[in-house]
Design an enzyme around this catalytic site. Structure first.
Site: not given
Ligand code: AMP
Length: 216
Positions: A13, A88, A127, A160, A171
Site C-alpha cells: 500500500k 482500519r 523491507r 521497522r 498485525r
Molecule cells: P502501517 O505503517 O500502516 O502498517 O502502520 C503501522 C502501525 O501504526 C500499525 O500497526 C498501528 O499500530 C498504527 N496505525 C497506523 N494506522 C492506524 C490506524 N488507522 N488506526 C490505528 N492504528 C494505526
C-alpha cells in the site's frame, strides 16, 4: 477523488500509494507514516501511539481519527486523497464517512490489494525504509544501489521494529479481525465501488491495475 487502499501488512500500500499520488497529483495520507513522524518528533501523539505500535496493535480510534480530521482540514475541502492504512476499523470508517459528509464529499473508490501469505512474509522481512526521507526498499526485489543507504538522500536504511516476525503475526491477526470487515462496510455503501487488485505482480503492473481501478 477520495481513494482508500485496503490490504494486509506488506501488500504494498505504501509503495504503490506514493507512486499513484505522484502520477495523479493526489495527496498520500498514510496514518502509519503520520504516527512514525510523530514518534520521531516526540509529540504527544507519538508518545500515545508508541506502545501500541511496538506491540503491533492499533492505536485507539479516537486518537487516530482526531489526527486524520486535522490533516484533512490542512489539505483543504477539494483535495484528492489516497488513504493508506486508514480506516482500519468500522468506527474509523464511520468517522471518515461523517468527516467527508461535513464537506459534501464521500469515498469514491475502495481498492483492496491482495497477495498470498508467503509473498507478504517475504516482503516484510526484506523491507527497509529510509530513516530520513521515508523511501521504501526491499533487499530482495528493489534493493538500494549501495547496501544500507538511501539512493535519494544517502541516509541510513532501517528495518521497522514492528516488522519483526512476532509483531507481524499480531498485525496480521488484527488486520483479519478488525480491518477486513471494512470490505463489507464499503460494499454496502451505495456509490462506492470496491475493486480488488492483485498485489503479487511486478511494481509497474500493480500500478497499472491501480490506475485503472481509480479511473473506472
Ligand atoms: P502501517 O505503517 O500502516 O502498517 O502502520 C503501522 C502501525 O501504526 C500499525 O500497526 C498501528 O499500530 C498504527 N496505525 C497506523 N494506522 C492506524 C490506524 N488507522 N488506526 C490505528 N492504528 C494505526
Amino acid at each position: 477523488m477520495i481513494v482508500i487502499l485496503l490490504g494486509p501488512p506488506g501488500v504494498g500500500k505504501g509503495t504503490q500509494g506514493k507512486i499513484l499520488c505522484e502520477a495523479l497529483g493526489l495527496s498520500h495520507l498514510s496514518t502509519g507514516d503520520l504516527l512514525r513522524a510523530a514518534r520521531r518528533e516526540g509529540t504527544e501523539l507519538g508518545q500515545q501511539a508508541q506502545a501500541f505500535m511496538d506491540r503491533g496493535e492499533l492505536v485507539p480510534d479516537g486518537v487516530i481519527v482526531g489526527r486524520v480530521r486535522e490533516k484533512l482540514e490542512e489539505l483543504g475541502p477539494d483535495a484528492g486523497v489516497v488513504f493508506d492504512g486508514f480506516p482500519r476499523t468500522v468506527p474509523q470508517a464511520e468517522a471518515l464517512d461523517r468527516a467527508l459528509l461535513d464537506i459534501a464529499r464521500k469515498v469514491d473508490r475502495v481498492i483492496v490489494m491482495t497477495a498470498d501469505d508467503a509473498v507478504l512474509v517475504r516482503r516484510i522481512s526484506g523491507r527497509r525504509s529510509c530513516s530520513s526521507c521515508g523511501t521504501i526498499y526491499n533487499v530482495f526485489t528493489s534493493p538500494p544501489a549501495q547496501e544500507g543507504a538511501c539512493d535519494t538522500c544517502g541516509s541510513e536504511l532501517t528495518h521497522r521494529k514492528d516488522d519483526a516476525p512476532e509483531t507481524v503475526q499480531n498485525r496480521r491477526e488484527v488486520y483479519r479481525e478488525l480491518t477486513e470487515p471494512l470490505v463489507g462496510h464499503y460494499e454496502r455503501a451505495p456509490g462506492t465501488p470496491v475493486v480488488t487488485v492483485d498485489g503479487d505482480q511486478a511494481v509497474d503492473d500493480v500500478q497499472t491495475a491501480l490506475r485503472s481501478a481509480v479511473s473506472r
